[in-house]
Design an enzyme around this catalytic site. Structure first.
Site, PDB file in Angstrom:
ATOM      1  N   GLY A 153       0.685  -1.277   0.010  1.00 57.75           N
ATOM      2  CA  GLY A 153      -0.052  -0.139   0.137  1.00 57.75           C
ATOM      3  C   GLY A 153       0.645   1.444  -0.029  1.00 57.75           C
ATOM      4  O   GLY A 153       0.309   2.321   0.152  1.00 57.75           O
ATOM      5  N   GLU A 210      35.652  -8.233  28.780  1.00 60.99           N
ATOM      6  CA  GLU A 210      34.830  -7.323  28.169  1.00 60.99           C
ATOM      7  C   GLU A 210      35.525  -5.743  28.281  1.00 60.99           C
ATOM      8  O   GLU A 210      34.708  -4.989  28.159  1.00 60.99           O
ATOM      9  CB  GLU A 210      33.812  -7.242  29.451  1.00 60.99           C
ATOM     10  N   HIS A 248      18.877  -1.172  31.946  1.00 57.51           N
ATOM     11  CA  HIS A 248      18.593  -2.135  32.901  1.00 57.51           C
ATOM     12  C   HIS A 248      17.170  -2.670  32.731  1.00 57.51           C
ATOM     13  O   HIS A 248      17.174  -3.965  32.688  1.00 57.51           O
ATOM     14  CB  HIS A 248      18.784  -1.253  34.264  1.00 57.51           C
ATOM     15  N   ARG A 280      24.698 -14.209  37.753  1.00 59.23           N
ATOM     16  CA  ARG A 280      25.394 -12.942  38.229  1.00 59.23           C
ATOM     17  C   ARG A 280      24.830 -13.208  39.811  1.00 59.23           C
ATOM     18  O   ARG A 280      23.458 -13.069  40.126  1.00 59.23           O
ATOM     19  CB  ARG A 280      24.266 -11.979  37.776  1.00 59.23           C
ATOM     20  N   ARG A 312      29.654 -15.801  38.174  1.00 59.70           N
ATOM     21  CA  ARG A 312      30.567 -14.462  37.903  1.00 59.70           C
ATOM     22  C   ARG A 312      30.697 -13.807  39.478  1.00 59.70           C
ATOM     23  O   ARG A 312      29.533 -13.593  40.267  1.00 59.70           O
ATOM     24  CB  ARG A 312      30.058 -13.637  37.102  1.00 59.70           C
ATOM     25  N   GLY A 320      31.951 -10.570  27.425  1.00 61.17           N
ATOM     26  CA  GLY A 320      31.049  -9.602  28.013  1.00 61.17           C
ATOM     27  C   GLY A 320      30.882  -8.794  26.786  1.00 61.17           C
ATOM     28  O   GLY A 320      31.349  -7.447  27.111  1.00 61.17           O
ATOM     29  N   THR A 321      30.087  -8.913  25.818  1.00 58.70           N
ATOM     30  CA  THR A 321      29.941  -8.000  24.832  1.00 58.70           C
ATOM     31  C   THR A 321      28.985  -6.785  25.079  1.00 58.70           C
ATOM     32  O   THR A 321      29.328  -5.675  24.217  1.00 58.70           O
ATOM     33  CB  THR A 321      29.211  -8.759  23.432  1.00 58.70           C
ATOM     34  N   ASN A 322      28.292  -6.709  26.093  1.00 56.15           N
ATOM     35  CA  ASN A 322      27.587  -5.544  26.343  1.00 56.15           C
ATOM     36  C   ASN A 322      28.652  -4.397  26.733  1.00 56.15           C
ATOM     37  O   ASN A 322      28.741  -3.299  26.248  1.00 56.15           O
ATOM     38  CB  ASN A 322      26.872  -5.666  27.667  1.00 56.15           C
ATOM     39  N   ASP A 323      29.449  -4.670  27.797  1.00 52.94           N
ATOM     40  CA  ASP A 323      30.439  -3.706  28.203  1.00 52.94           C
ATOM     41  C   ASP A 323      31.698  -3.414  27.219  1.00 52.94           C
ATOM     42  O   ASP A 323      32.256  -2.608  27.073  1.00 52.94           O
ATOM     43  CB  ASP A 323      31.372  -4.303  29.510  1.00 52.94           C
ATOM     44  N   CYS A 358      28.340 -14.058  26.701  1.00 56.93           N
ATOM     45  CA  CYS A 358      27.231 -13.715  27.819  1.00 56.93           C
ATOM     46  C   CYS A 358      26.477 -12.600  27.907  1.00 56.93           C
ATOM     47  O   CYS A 358      25.871 -12.128  28.745  1.00 56.93           O
ATOM     48  CB  CYS A 358      27.789 -14.110  29.092  1.00 56.93           C
TER      49      CYS A 358
HETATM   50  P1  ADP Z   1       0.079  -3.565  -4.980  1.00 55.81           P
HETATM   51  O1  ADP Z   1       1.753  -3.702  -5.042  1.00 55.81           O
HETATM   52  O2  ADP Z   1      -0.280  -2.274  -3.791  1.00 55.81           O
HETATM   53  O3  ADP Z   1      -0.328  -4.801  -4.369  1.00 55.81           O
HETATM   54  P2  ADP Z   1      -0.479  -3.987  -7.548  1.00 55.81           P
HETATM   55  O4  ADP Z   1       0.390  -3.588  -8.603  1.00 55.81           O
HETATM   56  O5  ADP Z   1      -0.582  -5.458  -7.231  1.00 55.81           O
HETATM   57  O6  ADP Z   1      -0.420  -3.084  -6.314  1.00 55.81           O
HETATM   58  O7  ADP Z   1      -1.930  -3.523  -8.045  1.00 55.81           O
HETATM   59  C1  ADP Z   1      -3.305  -3.824  -7.534  1.00 55.81           C
HETATM   60  C2  ADP Z   1      -4.018  -4.500  -8.263  1.00 55.81           C
HETATM   61  O8  ADP Z   1      -4.391  -4.083  -9.397  1.00 55.81           O
HETATM   62  C3  ADP Z   1      -3.696  -5.847  -8.363  1.00 55.81           C
HETATM   63  O9  ADP Z   1      -4.175  -6.854  -7.181  1.00 55.81           O
HETATM   64  C4  ADP Z   1      -4.654  -6.393  -9.511  1.00 55.81           C
HETATM   65  O10 ADP Z   1      -5.777  -6.940  -8.943  1.00 55.81           O
HETATM   66  C5  ADP Z   1      -5.043  -5.038 -10.237  1.00 55.81           C
HETATM   67  N1  ADP Z   1      -4.146  -5.174 -11.555  1.00 55.81           N
HETATM   68  C6  ADP Z   1      -2.691  -4.702 -11.535  1.00 55.81           C
HETATM   69  N2  ADP Z   1      -2.414  -4.932 -12.742  1.00 55.81           N
HETATM   70  C7  ADP Z   1      -3.439  -5.501 -13.540  1.00 55.81           C
HETATM   71  C8  ADP Z   1      -3.694  -6.112 -14.717  1.00 55.81           C
HETATM   72  N3  ADP Z   1      -2.554  -5.947 -15.683  1.00 55.81           N
HETATM   73  N4  ADP Z   1      -4.916  -6.498 -14.954  1.00 55.81           N
HETATM   74  C9  ADP Z   1      -5.797  -6.449 -14.100  1.00 55.81           C
HETATM   75  N5  ADP Z   1      -5.798  -6.217 -12.782  1.00 55.81           N
HETATM   76  C10 ADP Z   1      -4.622  -5.711 -12.564  1.00 55.81           C
HETATM   77 MG    MG Z   2      30.075  -6.482  32.306  1.00 58.20          MG
END
Ligand code: ADP
Ligand code: MG
Ligand code: MG
Length: 893
Positions: free
Chosen positions: A107, A761, A471, A577, A634, A782-785, A850
């Site tokens: 997205g 350490e 801590h 400890r 220790r 003792g990699t923290n220190d 450790c």
């Molecule tokens: P995202 O990386 O956000 O998943 P996509 O590039 O996969 O975005 O596109 C989102 C949606 O668009 C896809 O899941 C698909 O359903 C639709 N889509 C992308 N390319 C095509 C295509 N050539 N034909 C039909 N649907 C497509």
């Molecule tokens: Mg120590």
């Protein structure tokens, strides 16, 4: 010189790229190429490489010269393969322009569908498909996506235009009641025409130009939109939050459109080849009839499950099942796929290795070995540290309604898991509640060793300051206890007994819930889900233990912790400890304070004599649990001021208990003050000044060992001297340890083997390791220190600025917090050479680690490569260390 290749074609059963080229083609491009090669049904297209994205940004948003020609050539090829032409008024080729980086960023970047539609070509599409409504709907979507994505017009303005027509025209035409929703698919041709006109009007008003009617202009507009989305604020933030560093950029995929919105023999869906939640080998996904891609994700209509799809359209479902089988056989892993059905024919639009819940990761890995799909080694390589964490810690039930309203503040996610309980501002209060079997959350500005009792009693810990190695974080991690630190904006007022943020004030006793996995704090008591380890976990961990060659020990201070660690597969204690034992109850703390306050050797010895039987008992408990396993103990390590009260009230109480004047307590505490306590009077320096402390501790250890051996327990004590800087210093103490130990053994009239070794350490100890190893029988890094001193960075203060050193945009010196994941380049050098030097003078020198790093996957791999004998991790990190050890072994081969 041949020209650089910027564009890769796929289609017609063959592709120029393949599945291994994720860096260059992005995940989506590589997947499309690979599926095409594997003869799966994929619409044809081409991928512009991520390299172009980088060049575009390096060169002030100008494309490399040859790109235009390459895109034109590939477009021509696409037109040949599809038999259609972009912008053709009779039978137009439509394409999607999609982003896709090497790592999936759901997205975060843009996709434009139905590109190539114009006022003319939309009518061609209408005639060709005999479906004008469909063509107009595609055009409306395209104008909206192009306008908002390529031209930055607020998307909601397009949505508003669409909604207005729905409300004004569709509702009354269909007689939809007020309050009921008018769906996208209810809108008819005439209405869509109006929508399109309105959207174009909107476009012109915003851009001061007509909506482009030249498909080539549209194409370049869309390509730039995808490249520009790489640097959009949300994408940049996403990469920062997910710590995605070193990815070159996004690729752009241009591919033929297929249509899921052509009526009821069409549709679009998203599915997984196996259930990503349970891991079960069952087909899992959602399908939406008569819809285009975005609709499923956008939640415009509720999609159906796959079994329903199978009933509704068995023919399309069968094609999908064939692809599912092909994909799993091909990739040998669970795949997440996007597809579209156009008038009964299936098309694959995306595939990638699917994300899964932790328990599912184990189930799939083990099932796939049983199915003969992968080897045990491959199964082990697939498990991540977070998968192990995920199956041990309880979690917030994210499905509850009031989550959003209950959210208070976000801090640093120090220890994952979740906990709910009543706020306690002091350790004492937390212990008091726990004694009444009530749930407590300890909320402090910071914690100190004095607080361990309350920390242990609490369900979870929240601090306003500190980072992941503060801590609070270190101690909580040892117990696998949910912990959030660095909630800097939370104002805690101990006096008033309240904390506040953002106008919300909480009092002691009020309920809060911590989500240590995300670092979120909630007001009130939220519903939690208990952790359960799947059967597959046990089987996979058996393979892990067969494969690994390095030992895994644990850091444990008490028999209970040691027991938990053994249950998790620990093969010994790498760090016990002793100082934590002093805080277990009033009697102990008073005795240690008496020892510290005393100003004569006699006075100290008298106090130590009180501690001797207590410590002896502690060690007996530990030896008993660790029967047959090595136990590294220790000697006292922290500066003494950590044991004494710093407030007037506490000092007065101490003076009374010891029956001495208040001023002598106060004076002594002041004397102990140090400007730099971490570099001060601590570690074995204490034993140089106060040998009687060493004497008492060694007597306790060896007496306990003799006693338990007498009871048939196999004891393997290893006495460890902390913070050594020098072989001379070491030998002084080593001689003392042996003299005391041998005297105890002689007096007991038994024979007992024990080792005397040291922590490495300080950088000086690492540099002089060969000389130290002439006397020391084992090393424990003792990699923290060691990190703190090698970097010259105080781990208690680091959280204020160290993030800048991880932030690629600021300094990017480290790829991860060096206190969490070992700085292999710098500190690692001292570790490696320290081991080499040590073994040059004692070939069979036992070497372990450790620090916190013993539970970090990448660090443990490093320690395996460096040839350590064992790593030691806190009880709940033991399984992660085992996994890392096995993975390191597999990678060696
Ligand atoms: P995202 O990386 O956000 O998943 P996509 O590039 O996969 O975005 O596109 C989102 C949606 O668009 C896809 O899941 C698909 O359903 C639709 N889509 C992308 N390319 C095509 C295509 N050539 N034909 C039909 N649907 C497509
Ligand atoms: Mg120590
Ligand atoms: Mg997608």
């Amino acid at each position: 010189m041949s020209e650089k290749k910027y564009v890769y074609f796929f289609g017609n059963g063959d592709a120029e790229g393949n599945g291994t080229m994720k860096e260059l083609l992005g995940g989506k491009g590589a997947g499309l190429a690979e599926m095409t090669r594997a003869k799966m049904p994929v619409p044809a297209g081409f991928t512009i490489t991520t390299e172009v994205c980088q060049l575009y940004y390096d060169n002030k948003k100008v494309y490399p010269e040859s790109l235009k020609k390459s895109v034109e050539e590939n477009l021509k090829r696409l037109e040949e393969v599809t038999g259609k032409k972009l912008g053709d008024p009779d039978d137009p080729l439509l394409v999607s322009v999609r982003s896709g980086a090497a790592v999936s960023m759901p997205g975060m970047m843009e996709t434009i569908l139905n590109l190539g539609l114009t006022d003319k070509s939309v009518e061609g599409l209408a005639r060709k498909t005999s479906n004008r409504r469909f063509a107009l709907d595609a055009y409306r979507r395209f104008i909206m996506m192009y306008g908002s994505t390529a031209m930055d017009i607020d998307r909601s303005k397009f949505d508003d235009a669409f909604d207005q027509i729905k409300e004004k025209m569709t509702r009354s035409r269909l007689g939809v009641a007020d309050g009921s929703k008018v769906g996208d698919t209810d809108v008819n041709e005439e209405e869509l025409e109006v929508v399109i006109a309105k959207q174009k009007e909107l476009y012109k008003k915003e851009i001061k130009e007509d909506f482009p009617q030249d498909p080539i202009e549209q194409l370049w507009g869309a390509i730039s939109a995808v490249f520009n989305s790489w640097m959009s604020a949300k994408a940049v933030t996403y990469r920062k939050v997910e710590n995605l560093v070193g990815i070159s950029g996004t690729a752009v995929n241009v591919m033929q459109m297929v249509f899921g919105n052509k009526g009821n023999t069409s549709g679009t869906g998203v599915c997984f080849t196996r259930d990503p939640n349970s891991g079960e080998n069952a087909f899992y996904g959602d399908y939406l009839f008569n819809a285009q891609g975005e609709d499923v994700v956008a939640g415009i209509r509720t999609p159906m499950k796959l079994d329903e799809f199978a009933k509704e359209d068995p023919n399309a479902y069968k094609q999908l099942c064939e692809v599912r089988a092909l994909l799993e056989k091909h990739y040998k892993d669970m795949q997440d796929m996007e597809f579209t059905v156009e008038e009964g024919t299936l098309y694959m639009l995306q595939c990638r290795t699917g994300k899964r819940l932790p328990a599912a990761a184990f189930r799939m890995a083990v099932d796939m070995v049983d199915e003969g799909l992968i080897t045990k080694e491959e199964a082990v390589m697939r498990i991540k540290a977070s998968d192990i964490e995920g199956i041990f810690y309880p979690a917030i039930d994210y499905k509850q309604d009031n989550l959003k309203e209950a959210f208070l503040i976000n801090g640093i996610d120090a220890v994952p898991g979740a906990a709910a309980g009543k706020i306690c501002f002091s350790a004492a209060k937390a212990e008091e509640l726990a004694a009444k079997k009530e749930k407590a959350i300890l909320v402090r500005k910071e914690t100190s060793p004095e607080d361990v009792g309350g920390m242990h009693a609490a369900q979870g810990i929240l601090t306003a300051t500190g980072g992941k190695t503060s801590h609070a974080a270190v101690v909580a991690r040892g117990w696998g206890k949910c912990c959030i630190v660095g909630c800097e904006k939370l104002v805690i007022d101990y006096e008033k007994g309240e904390c506040s943020y953002n106008g919300i004030t909480l009092k002691e006793g009020d309920y809060i819930t911590l989500d240590g996995t995300r670092g979120d704090v909630y007001v009130g008591e939220l519903r939690l889900m208990e952790a359960k380890q799947p059967e597959a976990y046990k089987r996979l961990m058996q393979w892990v233990d067969e494969i690994r060659t390095i030992q895994v020990r644990t850091n444990a201070d008490r028999p209970e912790d040691a027991k938990i660690a053994i249950d998790h597969g620990a093969e010994g204690i790498g760090l016990c400890r002793t100082e934590h034992m002093f805080f277990n109850d009033e009697k102990r703390i008073l005795a240690i304070r008496e020892m510290i306050i005393a100003d004569t050797v006699e006075g100290r010895k008298k106090a130590l004599a009180k501690l001797l039987p207590i410590q002896t008992k502690d060690f007996e408990g530990i030896f008993k649990v660790m029967d047959g396993k090595g136990v590294t103990i220790r000697l006292i390590d922290p500066p003494l001021h950590e044991f004494v009260p710093h407030d007037k009230e506490g000092q007065q109480k101490l003076a009374e208990s010891l029956n001495i004047g208040f001023s002598s307590v106060k004076e002594r505490v002041e004397q102990l003050h140090e400007a730099n306590p971490m570099l001060g009077h601590r570690g074995c320096r204490l034993a140089i000044t106060y040998p009687e402390i060493l004497e008492m501790q060694v007597t306790a250890i060896i007496t306990a060992a003799c006693n338990m051996q007498g009871k048939g327990v196999t004891v393997l004590p290893e006495i460890m001297i902390p913070l050594t800087i020098d072989h001379k210093e070491f030998t002084v103490l080593e001689k003392k340890v042996r003299a005391v130990a041998n005297a105890v053994i002689e007096k007991a009239g038994v024979s007992l083997n024990y080792l005397v070794g040291t922590m490495i350490e300080t950088p000086r100890a690492a540099l002089l390791a060969d000389k130290i190893a002439e006397h020391a029988e084992f090393f424990s890094f003792g990699t923290n220190d060691l990190t703190q001193m090698t970097l010259g960075v105080s781990r208690d203060d680091a959280s204020k600025f160290l993030p800048d050193y991880v932030d690629e945009q600021k300094a990017g010196v480290f790829t991860a917090d060096p206190f969490q994941s070992l700085d292999q380049e710098g500190v690692g050098l001292l570790v490696k050479s320290g081991i080499e030097k040590g073994r040059s003078s004692r070939a069979n020198l036992k070497v372990g680690i450790c620090g916190e790093h013993g539970g970090d996957l990448e660090s443990v791999k490093f320690f395996c490569r460096a040839g350590m004998t064992y790593v030691s991790a806190s009880p709940y990190r033991v399984p992660i260390a085992r996994l890392a050890a096995a993975q390191a072994e597999i990678m060696k081969k």
